[in-house]
Enzyme design. Sequence first.
Site, short mmCIF file in Angstrom:
data_model
loop_
_atom_site.label_atom_id
_atom_site.label_comp_id
_atom_site.label_asym_id
_atom_site.label_seq_id
_atom_site.Cartn_x
_atom_site.Cartn_y
_atom_site.Cartn_z
CG ASP A 26 -48.65 -42.56 -3.64
OD1 ASP A 26 -47.60 -43.15 -3.32
OD2 ASP A 26 -49.44 -42.99 -4.51
CG ASP B 153 -40.36 -49.02 -6.34
OD1 ASP B 153 -41.12 -48.30 -7.02
OD2 ASP B 153 -39.35 -49.58 -6.82
CD GLU C 149 -35.50 -37.82 -9.76
OE1 GLU C 149 -35.09 -37.25 -10.78
OE2 GLU C 149 -36.69 -38.15 -9.60
CB THR D 134 -42.65 -36.96 -10.60
OG1 THR D 134 -43.57 -37.64 -9.74
CG2 THR D 134 -41.54 -36.32 -9.78
CE LYS D 135 -45.96 -41.82 -17.26
NZ LYS D 135 -45.38 -42.86 -18.09
C1 SAM Z 1 -42.81 -45.32 -8.15
S1 SAM Z 1 -41.55 -45.03 -9.32
C2 SAM Z 1 -41.40 -43.24 -9.32
C3 SAM Z 1 -40.68 -42.72 -10.53
C4 SAM Z 1 -40.45 -41.20 -10.55
N1 SAM Z 1 -39.61 -40.79 -9.45
C5 SAM Z 1 -41.75 -40.44 -10.52
O1 SAM Z 1 -42.05 -39.85 -9.47
O2 SAM Z 1 -42.45 -40.42 -11.56
C6 SAM Z 1 -40.06 -45.51 -8.44
C7 SAM Z 1 -38.87 -45.67 -9.38
O3 SAM Z 1 -37.68 -45.87 -8.61
C8 SAM Z 1 -36.88 -46.88 -9.23
N2 SAM Z 1 -36.00 -47.41 -8.16
C9 SAM Z 1 -36.40 -48.09 -7.07
N3 SAM Z 1 -35.36 -48.37 -6.27
C10 SAM Z 1 -34.26 -47.82 -6.88
C11 SAM Z 1 -32.88 -47.79 -6.54
N4 SAM Z 1 -32.42 -48.35 -5.42
N5 SAM Z 1 -32.03 -47.15 -7.37
C12 SAM Z 1 -32.49 -46.59 -8.52
N6 SAM Z 1 -33.79 -46.61 -8.89
C13 SAM Z 1 -34.66 -47.21 -8.08
C14 SAM Z 1 -37.91 -47.83 -9.79
O4 SAM Z 1 -37.40 -48.64 -10.80
C15 SAM Z 1 -38.98 -46.88 -10.30
O5 SAM Z 1 -38.74 -46.47 -11.63
#
Ligand code: SAM
Length: 224
Positions: free
Chosen positions: A168, A132, A58, A204-205
């Site tokens: 989303d 993101d 993941e 997920t959260k």
């Molecule tokens: C919008 S949040 C979603 C978190 C989780 N997957 C959820 O659905 O609750 C996106 C997460 O991806 C992490 N992230 C973004 N680019 C990443 C990368 N290249 N490698 C690891 N983590 C990354 C961000 O720091 C953030 O915590």
Amino acid sequence: MAIETQLKTKDFTKLNLDFQENLYIFSDKIKEQIKPYTDYNLIDFKDIFANTNPVNVEIGIGNGEFLVHYASKFPEENFLGFEVVKRVIRKAISRAQKRELNNIKLIHYDGSFFVRLFPPESVKTFFINFPDPWPKKKHHKRRLMKTSFLRLLSEKMQTDGTLYIATDHENYAKEIMTNLITVDALRSCFESVYVNELVDYYPTKYYRKFALNKGVYFFKLKKV
Ligand SMILES: C[S@@+](CC[C@H](N)C(=O)[O-])C[C@H]1O[C@@H](n2cnc3c(N)ncnc32)[C@H](O)[C@@H]1O
């Protein structure tokens, strides 16, 4: 050695992934090994998990709920998670510690760097949950789900392996759909490219907090 040769010759280094408590590694331990003009040996998952069980990955684990859920549910498989924000991965670490799982490893680093180092056809499943979206147009280039990255994921997936992507964000979903067109090795498991509900999937959260009432674009792709 002449400077010209030095510039052209790359060293190959084996990254030392020394997981604290057999569970996690923070980025400072990785950054200190990253050097210019260096490439890295492919990762042997057996070195990480001490077994040859299937590996699921993941990227962007957030609070780790999703990965811990699946690691608990499938003890005969391995789960590797990446997260770039330290404050956030700390939550995932404590969640995994409480469950005392030995089939999960967490890396505080950019997952896209590590995917390059996975052996070809080595990953059973990639999960990318709510990457993101970088909503401003001038930031779209920072999005993770580019054609080149989708192709890279497909190269690292076992035949019949699965890539899940949930977002989303309508504009991002459309970009993913367009980018997938030229990635021949990935086929949608649905009749359409995506569906608007999570099918057999842990919410997920982020999903519960932001996407539940807004709607979701859910991709499930098989490597053919
Ligand atoms: C919008 S949040 C979603 C978190 C989780 N997957 C959820 O659905 O609750 C996106 C997460 O991806 C992490 N992230 C973004 N680019 C990443 C990368 N290249 N490698 C690891 N983590 C990354 C961000 O720091 C953030 O915590």
